[in-house]
Design a protein around this motif. Structure first.
Motif, PDB file in Angstrom:
ATOM      1  N   LEU A  65       0.818  -1.212   0.000  1.00 10.00           N
ATOM      2  CA  LEU A  65       0.000   0.000   0.000  1.00 10.00           C
ATOM      3  C   LEU A  65       0.854   1.265   0.000  1.00 10.00           C
ATOM      4  O   LEU A  65       0.382   2.327  -0.409  1.00 10.00           O
ATOM      5  CB  LEU A  65      -0.956   0.001   1.197  1.00 10.00           C
ATOM      6  N   TYR A  66       2.086   1.177   0.440  1.00  8.90           N
ATOM      7  CA  TYR A  66       2.999   2.308   0.363  1.00  8.90           C
ATOM      8  C   TYR A  66       3.199   2.694  -1.107  1.00  8.90           C
ATOM      9  O   TYR A  66       3.324   3.860  -1.447  1.00  8.90           O
ATOM     10  CB  TYR A  66       4.335   1.942   1.002  1.00  8.90           C
ATOM     11  N   GLN A  67       3.215   1.679  -1.966  1.00 12.02           N
ATOM     12  CA  GLN A  67       3.490   1.906  -3.373  1.00 12.02           C
ATOM     13  C   GLN A  67       2.266   2.398  -4.144  1.00 12.02           C
ATOM     14  O   GLN A  67       2.394   3.230  -5.043  1.00 12.02           O
ATOM     15  CB  GLN A  67       4.031   0.633  -4.001  1.00 12.02           C
ATOM     16  N   LYS A  68       1.081   1.883  -3.796  1.00 13.64           N
ATOM     17  CA  LYS A  68      -0.135   2.315  -4.492  1.00 13.64           C
ATOM     18  C   LYS A  68      -1.374   1.814  -3.773  1.00 13.64           C
ATOM     19  O   LYS A  68      -1.302   0.874  -2.978  1.00 13.64           O
ATOM     20  CB  LYS A  68      -0.141   1.850  -5.945  1.00 13.64           C
ATOM     21  N   GLU A  69      -2.497   2.444  -4.059  1.00  9.03           N
ATOM     22  CA  GLU A  69      -3.780   1.991  -3.523  1.00  9.03           C
ATOM     23  C   GLU A  69      -4.127   0.650  -4.160  1.00  9.03           C
ATOM     24  O   GLU A  69      -3.893   0.456  -5.352  1.00  9.03           O
ATOM     25  CB  GLU A  69      -4.885   2.985  -3.867  1.00  9.03           C
ATOM     26  N   LEU A  70      -4.700  -0.244  -3.360  1.00  5.03           N
ATOM     27  CA  LEU A  70      -5.054  -1.576  -3.852  1.00  5.03           C
ATOM     28  C   LEU A  70      -6.349  -2.054  -3.210  1.00  5.03           C
ATOM     29  O   LEU A  70      -6.647  -1.695  -2.070  1.00  5.03           O
ATOM     30  CB  LEU A  70      -3.937  -2.579  -3.532  1.00  5.03           C
ATOM     31  N   CYS A  71      -7.070  -2.895  -3.924  1.00  3.37           N
ATOM     32  CA  CYS A  71      -8.239  -3.558  -3.334  1.00  3.37           C
ATOM     33  C   CYS A  71      -7.787  -4.908  -2.770  1.00  3.37           C
ATOM     34  O   CYS A  71      -6.661  -5.348  -2.998  1.00  3.37           O
ATOM     35  CB  CYS A  71      -9.354  -3.731  -4.368  1.00  3.37           C
ATOM     36  N   VAL A  72      -8.664  -5.566  -2.046  1.00  4.89           N
ATOM     37  CA  VAL A  72      -8.324  -6.848  -1.408  1.00  4.89           C
ATOM     38  C   VAL A  72      -7.866  -7.869  -2.449  1.00  4.89           C
ATOM     39  O   VAL A  72      -6.864  -8.561  -2.243  1.00  4.89           O
ATOM     40  CB  VAL A  72      -9.521  -7.392  -0.589  1.00  4.89           C
ATOM     41  N   GLY A  73      -8.585  -7.967  -3.561  1.00  2.00           N
ATOM     42  CA  GLY A  73      -8.223  -8.930  -4.603  1.00  2.00           C
ATOM     43  C   GLY A  73      -6.815  -8.713  -5.133  1.00  2.00           C
ATOM     44  O   GLY A  73      -6.074  -9.674  -5.378  1.00  2.00           O
ATOM     45  N   GLU A  74      -6.431  -7.459  -5.310  1.00  2.00           N
ATOM     46  CA  GLU A  74      -5.081  -7.152  -5.781  1.00  2.00           C
ATOM     47  C   GLU A  74      -4.041  -7.525  -4.731  1.00  2.00           C
ATOM     48  O   GLU A  74      -2.966  -8.026  -5.064  1.00  2.00           O
ATOM     49  CB  GLU A  74      -4.966  -5.667  -6.129  1.00  2.00           C
ATOM     50  N   LEU A  75      -4.350  -7.285  -3.464  1.00  2.00           N
ATOM     51  CA  LEU A  75      -3.430  -7.679  -2.392  1.00  2.00           C
ATOM     52  C   LEU A  75      -3.267  -9.190  -2.340  1.00  2.00           C
ATOM     53  O   LEU A  75      -2.151  -9.696  -2.185  1.00  2.00           O
ATOM     54  CB  LEU A  75      -3.919  -7.139  -1.048  1.00  2.00           C
ATOM     55  N   VAL A  76      -4.370  -9.923  -2.494  1.00  2.00           N
ATOM     56  CA  VAL A  76      -4.320 -11.389  -2.519  1.00  2.00           C
ATOM     57  C   VAL A  76      -3.397 -11.849  -3.639  1.00  2.00           C
ATOM     58  O   VAL A  76      -2.512 -12.685  -3.441  1.00  2.00           O
ATOM     59  CB  VAL A  76      -5.739 -11.989  -2.680  1.00  2.00           C
ATOM     60  N   GLU A  77      -3.599 -11.276  -4.818  1.00  2.00           N
ATOM     61  CA  GLU A  77      -2.809 -11.662  -5.992  1.00  2.00           C
ATOM     62  C   GLU A  77      -1.329 -11.319  -5.818  1.00  2.00           C
ATOM     63  O   GLU A  77      -0.452 -12.131  -6.079  1.00  2.00           O
ATOM     64  CB  GLU A  77      -3.360 -10.938  -7.222  1.00  2.00           C
ATOM     65  N   LYS A  78      -1.027 -10.118  -5.357  1.00  2.59           N
ATOM     66  CA  LYS A  78       0.358  -9.670  -5.253  1.00  2.59           C
ATOM     67  C   LYS A  78       1.114 -10.332  -4.104  1.00  2.59           C
ATOM     68  O   LYS A  78       2.304 -10.583  -4.213  1.00  2.59           O
ATOM     69  CB  LYS A  78       0.414  -8.159  -5.114  1.00  2.59           C
ATOM     70  N   LEU A  79       0.418 -10.604  -3.005  1.00  4.55           N
ATOM     71  CA  LEU A  79       1.097 -11.126  -1.819  1.00  4.55           C
ATOM     72  C   LEU A  79       1.003 -12.640  -1.673  1.00  4.55           C
ATOM     73  O   LEU A  79       1.713 -13.229  -0.872  1.00  4.55           O
ATOM     74  CB  LEU A  79       0.537 -10.451  -0.565  1.00  4.55           C
ATOM     75  N   GLY A  80       0.077 -13.271  -2.406  1.00  5.07           N
ATOM     76  CA  GLY A  80      -0.081 -14.719  -2.296  1.00  5.07           C
ATOM     77  C   GLY A  80      -0.594 -15.154  -0.938  1.00  5.07           C
ATOM     78  O   GLY A  80      -0.229 -16.212  -0.436  1.00  5.07           O
TER      79      GLY A  80
END
Length: 111
Positions: free
Chosen positions: A34-49
């Motif tokens: 989130l420091y890098q950009k705004e994200l929704c939950v789905g994007e966080l799931v995808e990016k962080l695994g």
């Protein structure tokens, strides 16, 4: 000799609780994203695994402690860091551990 001032108990307790929220590696991963950009939950799931339930649980704790905020965009909740104080804390924390542990701080996006 100057007298040492102490925090009152309420401020001391609140500050300790505030710093506890940074004591979980999953929350740090979320905060770094989130420091890098705004994200929704789905994007966080995808990016962080990490599972959606785990992300949602951690976001709830971060929201309750005024570390992140969200805004609605249609059906989506878009998350971001609450304010620049959080960015500064993350950046200074990384600077400190990089200095103490020899990490190359330039490899990361914190400023």
């Amino acid at each position: 000799m100057n007298e040492v001032k102490m925090l009152n108990e309420e401020v001391n307790h609140d500050l300790a609780d505030f710093f506890k929220i940074f004591g979980d590696s999953t929350r740090i991963k979320i905060l770094y994203a989130l420091y890098q950009k705004e994200l929704c939950v789905g994007e966080l799931v995808e990016k962080l695994g990490i599972s959606q339930s785990a992300i949602s649980h951690q976001l709830r704790l971060l929201r309750q402690n005024d570390i992140v905020k969200f805004r609605k965009e249609g059906q989506l909740a878009i998350y971001s860091l609450d304010d620049d104080h959080v960015k500064v804390l993350l950046g200074k924390g990384l600077e400190h551990i990089a200095h103490k542990n020899g990490y190359e701080v330039n490899d990361y996006e914190f400023e």
